[in-house]
Design a protein around this motif. Structure first.
Motif, PDB file in Angstrom:
ATOM      1  N   ASN A  96       0.853  -1.206   0.000  1.00  0.00           N
ATOM      2  CA  ASN A  96       0.000   0.000   0.000  1.00  0.00           C
ATOM      3  C   ASN A  96       0.878   1.241   0.000  1.00  0.00           C
ATOM      4  O   ASN A  96       2.067   1.172   0.324  1.00  0.00           O
ATOM      5  CB  ASN A  96      -0.965  -0.021   1.182  1.00  0.00           C
ATOM      6  CG  ASN A  96      -0.269   0.054   2.514  1.00  0.00           C
ATOM      7  OD1 ASN A  96       0.452  -0.860   2.881  1.00  0.00           O
ATOM      8  ND2 ASN A  96      -0.459   1.146   3.243  1.00  0.00           N
ATOM      9  N   CYS A  97       0.292   2.391  -0.364  1.00  0.00           N
ATOM     10  CA  CYS A  97       1.117   3.576  -0.632  1.00  0.00           C
ATOM     11  C   CYS A  97       1.480   4.359   0.625  1.00  0.00           C
ATOM     12  O   CYS A  97       2.474   5.076   0.637  1.00  0.00           O
ATOM     13  CB  CYS A  97       0.424   4.469  -1.663  1.00  0.00           C
ATOM     14  SG  CYS A  97      -0.926   5.483  -0.984  1.00  0.00           S
ATOM     15  N   GLY A  98       0.667   4.239   1.672  1.00  0.00           N
ATOM     16  CA  GLY A  98       0.963   4.978   2.905  1.00  0.00           C
ATOM     17  C   GLY A  98       0.667   6.469   2.830  1.00  0.00           C
ATOM     18  O   GLY A  98       0.932   7.198   3.782  1.00  0.00           O
ATOM     19  N   ARG A  99       0.115   6.947   1.728  1.00  0.00           N
ATOM     20  CA  ARG A  99      -0.099   8.392   1.558  1.00  0.00           C
ATOM     21  C   ARG A  99      -1.557   8.766   1.294  1.00  0.00           C
ATOM     22  O   ARG A  99      -1.943   9.896   1.492  1.00  0.00           O
ATOM     23  CB  ARG A  99       0.721   8.905   0.366  1.00  0.00           C
ATOM     24  CG  ARG A  99       2.211   8.822   0.527  1.00  0.00           C
ATOM     25  CD  ARG A  99       2.921   9.412  -0.684  1.00  0.00           C
ATOM     26  NE  ARG A  99       2.463   8.824  -1.933  1.00  0.00           N
ATOM     27  CZ  ARG A  99       2.998   7.739  -2.497  1.00  0.00           C
ATOM     28  NH1 ARG A  99       4.014   7.138  -1.918  1.00  0.00           N
ATOM     29  NH2 ARG A  99       2.521   7.247  -3.626  1.00  0.00           N
ATOM     30  N   CYS A 100      -2.373   7.814   0.830  1.00  0.00           N
ATOM     31  CA  CYS A 100      -3.712   8.168   0.345  1.00  0.00           C
ATOM     32  C   CYS A 100      -4.711   8.322   1.508  1.00  0.00           C
ATOM     33  O   CYS A 100      -4.384   8.103   2.669  1.00  0.00           O
ATOM     34  CB  CYS A 100      -4.203   7.120  -0.651  1.00  0.00           C
ATOM     35  SG  CYS A 100      -4.673   5.569   0.116  1.00  0.00           S
ATOM     36  N   TYR A 101      -5.925   8.657   1.161  1.00  0.00           N
ATOM     37  CA  TYR A 101      -7.012   8.865   2.133  1.00  0.00           C
ATOM     38  C   TYR A 101      -7.185   7.662   3.056  1.00  0.00           C
ATOM     39  O   TYR A 101      -7.245   7.804   4.284  1.00  0.00           O
ATOM     40  CB  TYR A 101      -8.296   9.143   1.332  1.00  0.00           C
ATOM     41  CG  TYR A 101      -9.560   9.262   2.146  1.00  0.00           C
ATOM     42  CD1 TYR A 101      -9.801  10.386   2.937  1.00  0.00           C
ATOM     43  CD2 TYR A 101     -10.532   8.265   2.084  1.00  0.00           C
ATOM     44  CE1 TYR A 101     -10.981  10.502   3.661  1.00  0.00           C
ATOM     45  CE2 TYR A 101     -11.707   8.376   2.807  1.00  0.00           C
ATOM     46  CZ  TYR A 101     -11.930   9.482   3.597  1.00  0.00           C
ATOM     47  OH  TYR A 101     -13.090   9.592   4.307  1.00  0.00           O
ATOM     48  N   TYR A 102      -7.253   6.457   2.495  1.00  0.00           N
ATOM     49  CA  TYR A 102      -7.483   5.276   3.333  1.00  0.00           C
ATOM     50  C   TYR A 102      -6.250   4.872   4.133  1.00  0.00           C
ATOM     51  O   TYR A 102      -6.364   4.398   5.270  1.00  0.00           O
ATOM     52  CB  TYR A 102      -7.993   4.111   2.481  1.00  0.00           C
ATOM     53  CG  TYR A 102      -9.423   4.323   2.033  1.00  0.00           C
ATOM     54  CD1 TYR A 102     -10.443   4.390   2.971  1.00  0.00           C
ATOM     55  CD2 TYR A 102      -9.742   4.523   0.699  1.00  0.00           C
ATOM     56  CE1 TYR A 102     -11.752   4.633   2.584  1.00  0.00           C
ATOM     57  CE2 TYR A 102     -11.056   4.760   0.300  1.00  0.00           C
ATOM     58  CZ  TYR A 102     -12.059   4.821   1.249  1.00  0.00           C
ATOM     59  OH  TYR A 102     -13.341   5.058   0.885  1.00  0.00           O
ATOM     60  N   CYS A 103      -5.054   5.048   3.545  1.00  0.00           N
ATOM     61  CA  CYS A 103      -3.818   4.704   4.266  1.00  0.00           C
ATOM     62  C   CYS A 103      -3.580   5.660   5.435  1.00  0.00           C
ATOM     63  O   CYS A 103      -3.318   5.238   6.553  1.00  0.00           O
ATOM     64  CB  CYS A 103      -2.619   4.775   3.320  1.00  0.00           C
ATOM     65  SG  CYS A 103      -2.438   3.354   2.241  1.00  0.00           S
ATOM     66  N   ARG A 104      -3.651   6.960   5.166  1.00  0.00           N
ATOM     67  CA  ARG A 104      -3.253   7.953   6.159  1.00  0.00           C
ATOM     68  C   ARG A 104      -4.376   8.347   7.105  1.00  0.00           C
ATOM     69  O   ARG A 104      -4.159   8.546   8.301  1.00  0.00           O
ATOM     70  CB  ARG A 104      -2.762   9.234   5.445  1.00  0.00           C
ATOM     71  CG  ARG A 104      -1.448   9.084   4.718  1.00  0.00           C
ATOM     72  CD  ARG A 104      -0.226   9.350   5.567  1.00  0.00           C
ATOM     73  NE  ARG A 104      -0.266  10.537   6.399  1.00  0.00           N
ATOM     74  CZ  ARG A 104       0.348  11.653   6.132  1.00  0.00           C
ATOM     75  NH1 ARG A 104       1.038  11.782   5.028  1.00  0.00           N
ATOM     76  NH2 ARG A 104       0.298  12.669   6.970  1.00  0.00           N
ATOM     77  N   LYS A 111      -7.420  -1.012   1.842  1.00  0.00           N
ATOM     78  CA  LYS A 111      -8.294  -0.355   0.859  1.00  0.00           C
ATOM     79  C   LYS A 111      -7.574   0.827   0.214  1.00  0.00           C
ATOM     80  O   LYS A 111      -8.217   1.749  -0.313  1.00  0.00           O
ATOM     81  CB  LYS A 111      -9.594   0.108   1.546  1.00  0.00           C
ATOM     82  CG  LYS A 111     -10.423  -1.043   2.095  1.00  0.00           C
ATOM     83  CD  LYS A 111     -10.958  -1.916   0.973  1.00  0.00           C
ATOM     84  CE  LYS A 111     -11.420  -3.273   1.504  1.00  0.00           C
ATOM     85  NZ  LYS A 111     -11.766  -4.207   0.427  1.00  0.00           N
ATOM     86  N   CYS A 112      -6.243   0.817   0.269  1.00  0.00           N
ATOM     87  CA  CYS A 112      -5.402   1.855  -0.340  1.00  0.00           C
ATOM     88  C   CYS A 112      -5.871   2.161  -1.763  1.00  0.00           C
ATOM     89  O   CYS A 112      -6.208   1.255  -2.519  1.00  0.00           O
ATOM     90  CB  CYS A 112      -3.953   1.357  -0.360  1.00  0.00           C
ATOM     91  SG  CYS A 112      -2.826   2.389  -1.302  1.00  0.00           S
ATOM     92  N   LEU A 113      -5.860   3.444  -2.110  1.00  0.00           N
ATOM     93  CA  LEU A 113      -6.293   3.832  -3.462  1.00  0.00           C
ATOM     94  C   LEU A 113      -5.274   3.388  -4.523  1.00  0.00           C
ATOM     95  O   LEU A 113      -5.588   3.356  -5.708  1.00  0.00           O
ATOM     96  CB  LEU A 113      -6.528   5.347  -3.522  1.00  0.00           C
ATOM     97  CG  LEU A 113      -7.684   5.838  -2.623  1.00  0.00           C
ATOM     98  CD1 LEU A 113      -7.734   7.354  -2.575  1.00  0.00           C
ATOM     99  CD2 LEU A 113      -9.029   5.268  -3.101  1.00  0.00           C
ATOM    100  N   ASN A 114      -4.065   3.054  -4.088  1.00  0.00           N
ATOM    101  CA  ASN A 114      -3.034   2.561  -5.017  1.00  0.00           C
ATOM    102  C   ASN A 114      -2.645   1.127  -4.658  1.00  0.00           C
ATOM    103  O   ASN A 114      -1.489   0.730  -4.788  1.00  0.00           O
ATOM    104  CB  ASN A 114      -1.804   3.467  -4.952  1.00  0.00           C
ATOM    105  CG  ASN A 114      -2.174   4.914  -5.189  1.00  0.00           C
ATOM    106  OD1 ASN A 114      -2.657   5.259  -6.267  1.00  0.00           O
ATOM    107  ND2 ASN A 114      -2.000   5.762  -4.183  1.00  0.00           N
TER     108      ASN A 114
HETATM  109 ZN   LIG Z   1      -2.711   4.258   0.041  1.00  0.00          ZN
END
Ligand SMILES: [Zn+2]
Ligand SMILES: [Zn+2]
Length: 362
Positions: A96-104, A111-114
């Motif tokens: 997961n990206c760790g930066r998007c709405y669901y991650c952060r 459910k990461c957007l990436n």
């Molecule tokens: Zn993410």
């Protein structure tokens, strides 16, 4: 260098053994030599055509492997253990990206957007090797890596990064309390793991339901107090039996891990007033069922769903197996072994309910 993989081309078609080039390892990534993969229920759903997957695809996401090559910047696992070539590791089902709405913002990295999920993406583009039914797998940056303690076998560890970690998340989500009486609908890999976790968490009465007597007996070995073979009883009879076993009130919690939507309304009827219901098994579309809203309102029922998990849940699952593997026979849940040439046969065996987990050892 090249690596072989069993490629899935669609339901009803045989797997095709193909060779893929090994990609250069980018910073933050790891190339892993696969030691073992186990066939999960959702792999079976894909194989049967019950869920859509991008084709061609290398299935398999419950995997254990050893580090072949480490990309720049990866020195330690999630728990701080040093990582070197040859180390046995397990990892999160996703990067997961760790930066998007669901991650952060929402604590839902699954459910990461990436999101990138192993064994769930097409193998058409580099680095190609992204599923477990292969000699090698390429782990992308953003994957949670855990070094495996030496005393644990591949069989004990392979299924944990899907089945066990998801159940760990489930029990946290439904907020299991000490002395909760819990019904577990389904005694496959998730159900058996749920029973053992509940036992160790100090649950009250643990009642395991399934239609397969052998699976029920396994659930008993993993800590179930009561087992009920649902193929031998009418739904009304099962519900009244659960009431009898829980002081006449009904269960505090019912957990659905059978993947059979029609059992859900029955499960909700097994709950006491104020009870909690958890759905984990319905991981394919059109899993429809009919509920009486009157029942939900007047019995004040909580219903929750859980899909996959966060990195820490895998860490907790690994710790759980390490603490309890002398008490519960986890390795006995991997009942069959096949090699990469025998993947068709492996799926055929896995789809017949005799097996709990079928392993592919490339
Ligand atoms: Zn993410
Ligand atoms: Zn899975």
């Amino acid at each position: 260098m090249k690596a072989k993989a069993a490629v899935f081309l669609g339901a009803g078609r045989p797997f095709e053994l193909r060779e893929f080039p090994l990609s250069e390892v980018e910073p933050g990534a790891i190339l892993v030599k696969v030691r073992m993969s186990t066939i999960c229920g959702s792999d079976l759903h894909s194989w049967q055509g019950k869920r859509k997957v991008p084709l061609p695809i290398i299935l398999g996401h419950e995997i254990v492997g050893e580090i072949e090559e480490i990309g720049e910047g990866v020195n330690r696992d999630v728990l701080g253990n040093r990582l070197v070539k040859g180390d046995r590791i397990t990892w999160t089902i996703m990067a997961n990206c760790g930066r998007c709405y669901y991650c952060r913002m929402k604590g839902l990295p699954q459910k990461c957007l990436n999101l990138f999920k192993y064994g769930h993406e097409s193998c058409q583009h580099p680095p190609y090797l992204n599923g477990g039914l292969a000699e090698y797998i390429y782990l992308k940056p953003g994957t949670g890596i855990f070094k495996i303690p030496e005393e644990l076998s591949d069989e004990e560890i392979t299924p944990i990064n899907c089945a066990l970690a998801t159940v760990v998340n489930g029990l946290e989500t439904i907020e299991i309390q000490p002395e909760d009486n819990v019904v577990v609908q389904g005694a496959g890999m998730l159900g058996i793991n749920a029973v053992a976790l509940l036992r160790e968490r100090g649950a009250g009465k643990i009642i395991s339901l399934d239609k397969d007597q052998q699976r029920l007996e396994l659930a008993e070995k993993f800590g179930a107090d009561e087992i009920i073979n649902v193929s031998q009883k009418e739904p009304a009879e099962i519900i009244s039996l659960i009431k009898d076993l829980t002081g006449g009130y009904g269960a505090d919690v019912v957990i659905e891990v059978s993947g059979v939507p029609s059992v859900i309304p029955q499960g909700i009827e097994m709950l006491r007033i104020g009870g909690r219901y958890l759905l984990i098994g319905t991981v394919f579309p059109q899993a429809n069922f009919t509920l009486d809203g009157y029942l939900i309102t007047t019995k004040m029922i909580t219903i929750k769903g859980v899909h996959n998990y966060e990195t820490r849940h895998l860490g907790e699952g690994l710790g759980f197996v390490a603490r309890t593997h002398n008490k519960y026979h986890f390795s006995g849940l991997v009942t069959h072994r096949f090699n990469l040439q025998e993947v068709d046969q492996a799926f055929a065996v896995a789809s017949n309910r005799q097996a709990i987990r079928v392993a592919i050892v490339p």
